[in-house]
Write a protein that holds these residues in place. Sequence first.
Motif, mmCIF file in Angstrom:
data_model
loop_
_atom_site.group_PDB
_atom_site.id
_atom_site.type_symbol
_atom_site.label_atom_id
_atom_site.label_comp_id
_atom_site.label_asym_id
_atom_site.label_seq_id
_atom_site.Cartn_x
_atom_site.Cartn_y
_atom_site.Cartn_z
ATOM 1 N N ASN A 1 0.930 -1.060 0.131
ATOM 2 C CA ASN A 1 -0.050 0.213 0.151
ATOM 3 C C ASN A 1 0.840 1.213 0.349
ATOM 4 O OD1 ASN A 1 -3.298 -0.719 0.031
ATOM 5 N ND2 ASN A 1 -1.751 -2.516 1.731
ATOM 6 N N ILE A 2 2.266 1.520 -0.178
ATOM 7 C CA ILE A 2 3.334 2.497 -0.196
ATOM 8 C C ILE A 2 3.130 2.761 -1.456
ATOM 9 C CG2 ILE A 2 5.495 3.490 -0.360
ATOM 10 C CD1 ILE A 2 5.842 0.893 2.195
ATOM 11 N N PRO A 3 2.899 4.117 -1.865
ATOM 12 C CA PRO A 3 2.080 4.626 -3.506
ATOM 13 C C PRO A 3 3.890 4.139 -3.991
ATOM 14 C CG PRO A 3 1.108 6.001 -1.274
ATOM 15 C CD PRO A 3 2.026 5.253 -0.871
ATOM 16 N N ALA A 4 3.492 3.714 -5.293
ATOM 17 C CA ALA A 4 5.308 3.694 -6.218
ATOM 18 C C ALA A 4 5.727 5.359 -5.937
ATOM 19 C CB ALA A 4 4.394 3.707 -7.636
ATOM 20 N N LEU A 5 4.982 6.622 -6.303
ATOM 21 C CA LEU A 5 6.108 7.339 -5.944
ATOM 22 C C LEU A 5 7.027 8.133 -5.039
ATOM 23 C CD1 LEU A 5 6.821 10.384 -7.852
ATOM 24 C CD2 LEU A 5 4.334 11.194 -6.699
ATOM 25 N N VAL A 6 6.266 7.113 -3.784
ATOM 26 C CA VAL A 6 6.909 7.232 -2.407
ATOM 27 C C VAL A 6 8.266 6.800 -2.738
ATOM 28 C CG1 VAL A 6 6.720 7.139 -0.271
ATOM 29 C CG2 VAL A 6 4.783 8.091 -1.655
ATOM 30 N N THR A 7 7.822 5.351 -3.127
ATOM 31 C CA THR A 7 9.089 4.784 -3.028
ATOM 32 C C THR A 7 9.818 5.024 -3.915
ATOM 33 O OG1 THR A 7 7.896 3.114 -2.884
ATOM 34 C CG2 THR A 7 10.275 2.759 -3.740
ATOM 35 N N TYR B 1 15.707 7.951 -5.058
ATOM 36 C CA TYR B 1 16.407 8.612 -5.127
ATOM 37 C C TYR B 1 17.031 9.954 -4.559
ATOM 38 C CZ TYR B 1 14.938 7.738 -10.525
ATOM 39 O OH TYR B 1 15.128 7.964 -11.760
ATOM 40 N N LEU B 2 16.266 9.876 -3.125
ATOM 41 C CA LEU B 2 16.626 10.669 -2.374
ATOM 42 C C LEU B 2 17.782 10.125 -1.263
ATOM 43 C CD1 LEU B 2 13.644 12.243 -0.984
ATOM 44 C CD2 LEU B 2 15.431 13.261 -2.301
ATOM 45 N N THR B 3 17.745 8.943 -1.289
ATOM 46 C CA THR B 3 18.224 8.863 -0.328
ATOM 47 C C THR B 3 20.584 6.849 -1.052
ATOM 48 O OG1 THR B 3 17.554 5.847 -0.963
ATOM 49 C CG2 THR B 3 17.249 7.651 1.471
ATOM 50 N N ILE B 4 19.565 7.403 -2.760
ATOM 51 C CA ILE B 4 20.883 6.194 -3.417
ATOM 52 C C ILE B 4 21.324 7.044 -4.282
ATOM 53 C CG2 ILE B 4 20.882 4.342 -5.121
ATOM 54 C CD1 ILE B 4 18.897 3.188 -3.663
ATOM 55 N N GLY B 5 20.514 7.959 -4.555
ATOM 56 C CA GLY B 5 21.228 9.194 -5.873
ATOM 57 C C GLY B 5 20.211 9.475 -7.115
ATOM 58 N N LEU B 6 20.925 10.202 -7.597
ATOM 59 C CA LEU B 6 19.801 10.238 -9.221
ATOM 60 C C LEU B 6 20.827 9.290 -10.422
ATOM 61 C CD1 LEU B 6 18.522 13.536 -9.687
ATOM 62 C CD2 LEU B 6 17.116 11.875 -9.131
ATOM 63 N N VAL B 7 20.620 7.907 -9.531
ATOM 64 C CA VAL B 7 21.155 6.923 -10.638
ATOM 65 C C VAL B 7 20.926 5.873 -10.924
ATOM 66 C CG1 VAL B 7 23.743 7.589 -9.636
ATOM 67 C CG2 VAL B 7 22.585 5.896 -8.364
ATOM 68 N N GLU B 8 21.144 4.970 -12.037
ATOM 69 C CA GLU B 8 20.464 3.747 -12.134
ATOM 70 C C GLU B 8 20.201 2.912 -11.610
ATOM 71 O OE1 GLU B 8 19.017 2.518 -15.649
ATOM 72 O OE2 GLU B 8 20.257 4.525 -15.917
ATOM 73 N N ALA C 1 19.490 3.232 -8.582
ATOM 74 C CA ALA C 1 18.477 3.799 -8.262
ATOM 75 C C ALA C 1 17.185 3.449 -8.718
ATOM 76 C CB ALA C 1 18.535 4.893 -7.308
ATOM 77 N N ALA C 2 16.913 3.598 -9.671
ATOM 78 C CA ALA C 2 16.166 3.739 -10.530
ATOM 79 C C ALA C 2 15.524 2.320 -10.987
ATOM 80 C CB ALA C 2 16.067 4.116 -12.347
ATOM 81 N N VAL C 3 16.644 1.547 -10.506
ATOM 82 C CA VAL C 3 15.549 -0.092 -11.438
ATOM 83 C C VAL C 3 15.295 -0.479 -9.681
ATOM 84 C CG1 VAL C 3 17.083 -2.274 -11.285
ATOM 85 C CG2 VAL C 3 18.031 -0.472 -12.840
ATOM 86 N N THR C 4 16.283 0.038 -8.283
ATOM 87 C CA THR C 4 15.724 -0.387 -7.057
ATOM 88 C C THR C 4 14.058 -0.142 -6.948
ATOM 89 O OG1 THR C 4 18.105 0.003 -6.035
ATOM 90 C CG2 THR C 4 16.561 -0.126 -4.330
ATOM 91 N N ALA C 5 14.218 1.278 -6.879
ATOM 92 C CA ALA C 5 12.950 1.531 -6.584
ATOM 93 C C ALA C 5 11.505 0.963 -7.770
ATOM 94 C CB ALA C 5 12.687 2.910 -7.972
#
Length: 247
Positions: A98-104, A109-116, A118-122
Motif C-alpha cells: 500500500n505504499i504509493p509507487a511515487l513515494v518509493t 532517489y533521495l537516499t541512493i542518488g539520481l543513478v541507475e 536507484a531507478a532499478v531498485t525503486a
Amino acid sequence: MSLPNYQRYIVPLILLALWQWSATLIESADYPTPIQVYHAFVYELLDEQMLFHLGMTLWRVFLAFIISMVLGVIFGIMMGRFPKLNELSDPLLILALNIPALVTILLCYLTIGLVEAAAVTAVALNKIPTVVAMIREGARVVDNDLMDVAKVFRLSPAKQFFQVFLPQLYPYIMASARTGLSLIWKIVLVVELLGRSNGVGFKLHTMFQFFDIAGILAYTFAFVGVIFLLEALLFRPLDKVVSRGRG
C-alpha cells in the motif's frame, strides 16, 4: 473455437478508421490523426534515437523484472509454507503493498542518488510485494499428498522442489510475471520522467513540455508494440510449455 486471424484485426481497424475520421472532422492540434502520429513515429525513429530510448527503458524493465520475480518467488514460497513466518511478515507485506509507487521512487532517489541503481531498485521494490502475495497463495494450496508421495519414493530435496513442488506454482508464477511486466514498465516510465536523462519516460516528459501529443502517442504505440512482441515471443510459448509439463 478461436477466431480466424483476419477477424482479430476487424475491431482495431474500425477504431483506427473512427479515429482518422473524427480527427479530420475536428481539425485540432490537440487531436492528431493516425497519419500525423505515424509521421511523428518515423521522425523519432530516424532522427531522434527512438531505438536507443526504447532500449534503455527495456533494459531497466528487464533488470527490475528479474530482481522482483526472483526475490518475490523466494519470499512468497517461504511465507506460504511457513505459517509462523507468514504471521510475522504479513503486516510488513500489507504495508509494502500500500505504499504509493511515487513515494518509493522519491525515497530511492533521495537516499541512493539520481543513478541507475536507484531507478532499478525503486521499480523492483514496487513490484516485489505483488509477486510475494501471489506466490504465497500458490504455495499455500500446493498438494501435500504429492509431496508425501515424493518423500515415499525417496526423491532428493532438490528433485522434490523442482519436479513436484515448483510445477504446481507455475500458473501463479506466470500470472505474477504477466501482471508484473505490465506494472513494471509503467513504473519505469515514472522513474525515467523523474530522474533519468534517457528512456521513454524522459522523452514523454520532454514532449509534454512542448505539447507534442503526436510524439507522445508515437512513443506510446511503439512501446506497446514491443510489449505485444514480448507476449508473442516469450509468454505464449512459455504458456504452452507449462501446459504440456502440467498435462
